[in-house]
Design a protein around this motif. Structure first.
Motif, mmCIF file in Angstrom:
data_model
loop_
_atom_site.group_PDB
_atom_site.id
_atom_site.type_symbol
_atom_site.label_atom_id
_atom_site.label_comp_id
_atom_site.label_asym_id
_atom_site.label_seq_id
_atom_site.Cartn_x
_atom_site.Cartn_y
_atom_site.Cartn_z
ATOM 1 N N GLU A 181 17.413 24.342 13.425
ATOM 2 C CA GLU A 181 17.357 25.683 14.016
ATOM 3 C C GLU A 181 18.761 26.303 13.989
ATOM 4 O O GLU A 181 19.690 25.774 14.604
ATOM 5 C CB GLU A 181 16.857 25.589 15.461
ATOM 6 C CG GLU A 181 16.943 26.885 16.233
ATOM 7 C CD GLU A 181 16.862 26.685 17.738
ATOM 8 O OE1 GLU A 181 17.022 27.675 18.472
ATOM 9 O OE2 GLU A 181 16.675 25.523 18.171
ATOM 10 N N TYR A 182 18.901 27.406 13.268
ATOM 11 C CA TYR A 182 20.195 28.083 13.208
ATOM 12 C C TYR A 182 20.479 28.744 14.555
ATOM 13 O O TYR A 182 19.640 29.453 15.115
ATOM 14 C CB TYR A 182 20.206 29.122 12.095
ATOM 15 C CG TYR A 182 21.508 29.881 11.964
ATOM 16 C CD1 TYR A 182 22.712 29.215 11.849
ATOM 17 C CD2 TYR A 182 21.520 31.276 11.972
ATOM 18 C CE1 TYR A 182 23.904 29.899 11.738
ATOM 19 C CE2 TYR A 182 22.714 31.981 11.846
ATOM 20 C CZ TYR A 182 23.902 31.289 11.734
ATOM 21 O OH TYR A 182 25.084 31.971 11.630
ATOM 22 N N THR A 183 21.680 28.519 15.071
ATOM 23 C CA THR A 183 22.033 29.032 16.393
ATOM 24 C C THR A 183 22.515 30.475 16.384
ATOM 25 O O THR A 183 22.660 31.087 17.437
ATOM 26 C CB THR A 183 23.155 28.177 17.015
ATOM 27 O OG1 THR A 183 24.339 28.297 16.196
ATOM 28 C CG2 THR A 183 22.736 26.720 17.122
ATOM 29 N N ALA A 186 28.568 30.284 13.346
ATOM 30 C CA ALA A 186 29.082 29.467 12.245
ATOM 31 C C ALA A 186 30.504 29.032 12.546
ATOM 32 O O ALA A 186 31.238 29.680 13.302
ATOM 33 C CB ALA A 186 29.029 30.237 10.928
ATOM 34 N N GLU A 232 22.542 34.834 9.386
ATOM 35 C CA GLU A 232 22.131 33.583 8.752
ATOM 36 C C GLU A 232 22.405 33.573 7.253
ATOM 37 O O GLU A 232 22.708 32.526 6.676
ATOM 38 C CB GLU A 232 20.646 33.325 9.012
ATOM 39 C CG GLU A 232 20.181 31.949 8.575
ATOM 40 C CD GLU A 232 18.812 31.590 9.099
ATOM 41 O OE1 GLU A 232 18.368 30.455 8.849
ATOM 42 O OE2 GLU A 232 18.190 32.442 9.768
ATOM 43 N N ASP A 233 22.321 34.736 6.612
ATOM 44 C CA ASP A 233 22.530 34.783 5.159
ATOM 45 C C ASP A 233 23.974 35.086 4.765
ATOM 46 O O ASP A 233 24.280 35.208 3.581
ATOM 47 C CB ASP A 233 21.597 35.806 4.516
ATOM 48 C CG ASP A 233 21.836 37.230 5.034
ATOM 49 O OD1 ASP A 233 22.649 37.403 5.968
ATOM 50 O OD2 ASP A 233 21.190 38.167 4.497
ATOM 51 N N SER A 272 30.628 26.551 7.703
ATOM 52 C CA SER A 272 29.346 25.881 7.916
ATOM 53 C C SER A 272 28.593 26.546 9.057
ATOM 54 O O SER A 272 29.155 26.790 10.134
ATOM 55 C CB SER A 272 29.556 24.390 8.216
ATOM 56 O OG SER A 272 30.442 24.208 9.305
ATOM 57 N N ARG A 273 27.343 26.842 8.802
ATOM 58 C CA ARG A 273 26.490 27.376 9.856
ATOM 59 C C ARG A 273 26.224 26.300 10.900
ATOM 60 O O ARG A 273 26.109 25.122 10.575
ATOM 61 C CB ARG A 273 25.175 27.884 9.267
ATOM 62 C CG ARG A 273 25.336 29.098 8.359
ATOM 63 C CD ARG A 273 24.015 29.490 7.740
ATOM 64 N NE ARG A 273 23.477 28.419 6.903
ATOM 65 C CZ ARG A 273 22.242 28.413 6.429
ATOM 66 N NH1 ARG A 273 21.418 29.395 6.707
ATOM 67 N NH2 ARG A 273 21.832 27.417 5.663
ATOM 68 N N SER A 275 23.747 24.636 13.303
ATOM 69 C CA SER A 275 22.326 24.477 13.601
ATOM 70 C C SER A 275 22.140 23.288 14.532
ATOM 71 O O SER A 275 23.062 22.489 14.736
ATOM 72 C CB SER A 275 21.536 24.265 12.304
ATOM 73 O OG SER A 275 21.651 25.384 11.447
ATOM 74 N N GLN A 276 20.966 23.179 15.088
ATOM 75 C CA GLN A 276 20.678 22.025 15.919
ATOM 76 C C GLN A 276 19.267 21.537 15.646
ATOM 77 O O GLN A 276 18.423 22.265 15.114
ATOM 78 C CB GLN A 276 20.872 22.319 17.400
ATOM 79 C CG GLN A 276 19.912 23.318 18.002
ATOM 80 C CD GLN A 276 20.150 23.479 19.508
ATOM 81 O OE1 GLN A 276 21.255 23.322 20.004
ATOM 82 N NE2 GLN A 276 19.090 23.796 20.234
ATOM 83 N N THR A 299 25.522 21.480 18.636
ATOM 84 C CA THR A 299 26.666 22.302 18.259
ATOM 85 C C THR A 299 27.946 21.517 18.533
ATOM 86 O O THR A 299 27.934 20.550 19.299
ATOM 87 C CB THR A 299 26.685 23.626 19.034
ATOM 88 O OG1 THR A 299 27.140 23.389 20.376
ATOM 89 C CG2 THR A 299 25.302 24.277 19.054
#
Length: 383
Positions: A181-183, A186, A232-233, A272-273, A275-276, A299
């Motif tokens: 899951e993207y938080t 980044a 996100e992108d 780096s993104r 995520s968790q 994170t």
């Protein structure tokens, strides 16, 4: 270094993933007399990224598997967290706790740590199979038959997925139920020369707008890290990533600005993104178990991701010592590990929200009463 006990029954264990947690487990198990193989997709055990913080609980694990001195020799140890304003003026100097006889913290380049752990695993007797991954897996209740992409076929008493946040083994067990899951945030990091005055982590704060972290990783080097909300992108422009980072930290002067001025190569910036992953079902299915980021990626705000992985590894080795069989060991291991790992994940996420001005929940507000300094004392207690 604690002497490893001889197992009542030697097990055949396959570890899927040759990162920090996987190699720690390989060493801990092989030193106990188990037959250990590590299947790693990469052709070489190099490590991407810059440096990593080993807090005292991680260093305690390194002592237990016999590599503490090597880590300290390759890195830079410290015992004080410094909080500074955007100009670099010290606002607070907070002593960090120690666990048993381990130092308070150590910064180390990721490639150096990878070499140390790989050497330790091989010296203990583990077999590292590079350039391969699991293609077939069948657990019949008494063992696990595995086929690897290099054509190898073998049977194991236990298969452990230390294969990271994008874990293929997790997908094999649970499908896409627990995809990362993207938080919304980044991490930007870059290695720069270490000035003599930076002798421990220096956290520069500019309120919710920005935070910059200076972390020594050798006598000569440190890394500059910063977290920002990013789409996100979004990806940094290859030709001007260093300029984009400097623009985000434009409110800083002093040592942060000096560090940024030393960055002239955009390719040196590591992006780096964040995520968790939270696997809510049991982390083991039969004789296949997930550990580290594959089960509970968090994170980086407590600097505990790798520490949780190496704790997972050592506690799993201890559970296999103590319990009558593999199923019982996995149940006992998860009962010990889940509360601590999920507490780290929840508090790390709450700190991220607080530092970036994002609204927090009542539950997160309760966690934030502990704070980062308080968390360090909690995590310096036995795991």
């Amino acid at each position: 270094m604690t002497a490893a006990p001889a197992p009542a029954t030697a097990l055949r264990v396959l570890i899927h993933g040759g990162g920090i947690g996987g190699l720690t487990l390989a060493t801990a198990l092989a030193r106990r007399g188990h037959t250990v193989e590590v299947a790693e997709l990469r052709e070489e055990l190099d490590a991407l990224g810059v440096g990593i913080i080993q807090p005292t609980n991680a260093l305690h694990v390194m002592r237990e598997i016999g590599v503490l001195d090597a880590c300290l020799a390759a890195g830079f140890a410290w015992d004080t967290l410094t909080i500074a304003d955007p100009a670099g003026t010290t606002l607070a100097a907070i002593p960090q706790p120690r666990m048993a006889d381990a130092p308070a913290a150590n910064g180390i380049p990721r490639p150096a740590l990878a070499r140390i752990l790989a050497d330790a695993a091989r010296a203990a007797g583990a077999r590292l199979r590079l350039g391969t991954t699991i293609t077939e897996l069948k657990d019949d209740g008494t063992g696990v038959d595995v086929t690897l992409s290099d054509g190898g076929q073998s049977r194991h008493d236990l298969v452990v997925g230390f294969d990271g946040i994008g874990s293929p083994l997790r997908t094999r067990l649970y499908g896409d139920t627990y995809a990362p899951e993207y938080t919304g945030f980044a991490n930007w990091r870059v290695t720069v020369p270490r000035p003599p005055e930076v002798r421990g982590v220096v956290m520069g704060t500019a309120g919710p707008e920005a935070k910059a972290l200076l972390t020594p990783i050798t006598g000569e080097l440190m890394y500059l890290g910063a977290v920002f909300a990013e789409k996100e992108d979004f990806r940094p422009a290859p030709e001007r990533a260093h300029e984009q980072l400097a623009a985000r930290l434009r409110m800083f002067s002093g040592p942060v600005a000096d560090a940024l001025a030393a960055v002239t190569d955009p390719s040196a910036v590591v992006y780096s993104r964040i995520s968790q992953v939270s696997v809510e079902e049991p982390w083991h299915v039969g004789r296949v178990v997930l550990a580290g980021d594959a089960a509970h990626a968090s994170t980086p705000h407590l600097a505990q991701g790798a520490a949780m992985a190496v704790e997972d590894a050592l506690v799993l080795a201890e559970a296999l010592d103590a319990e009558a069989g593999v199923p019982e060991a996995l149940t006992a291991w998860e009962a010990r590990r889940r509360p601590r790992a999920m507490w780290v994940q929840a508090l790390s996420r709450a700190v991220l929200r607080q530092e970036t001005g994002t609204p927090t929940t009542p539950e997160e507000d309760e966690l934030l009463k502990v704070g980062v300094p308080g968390a360090a004392h909690v995590l310096a207690q036995p795991y």
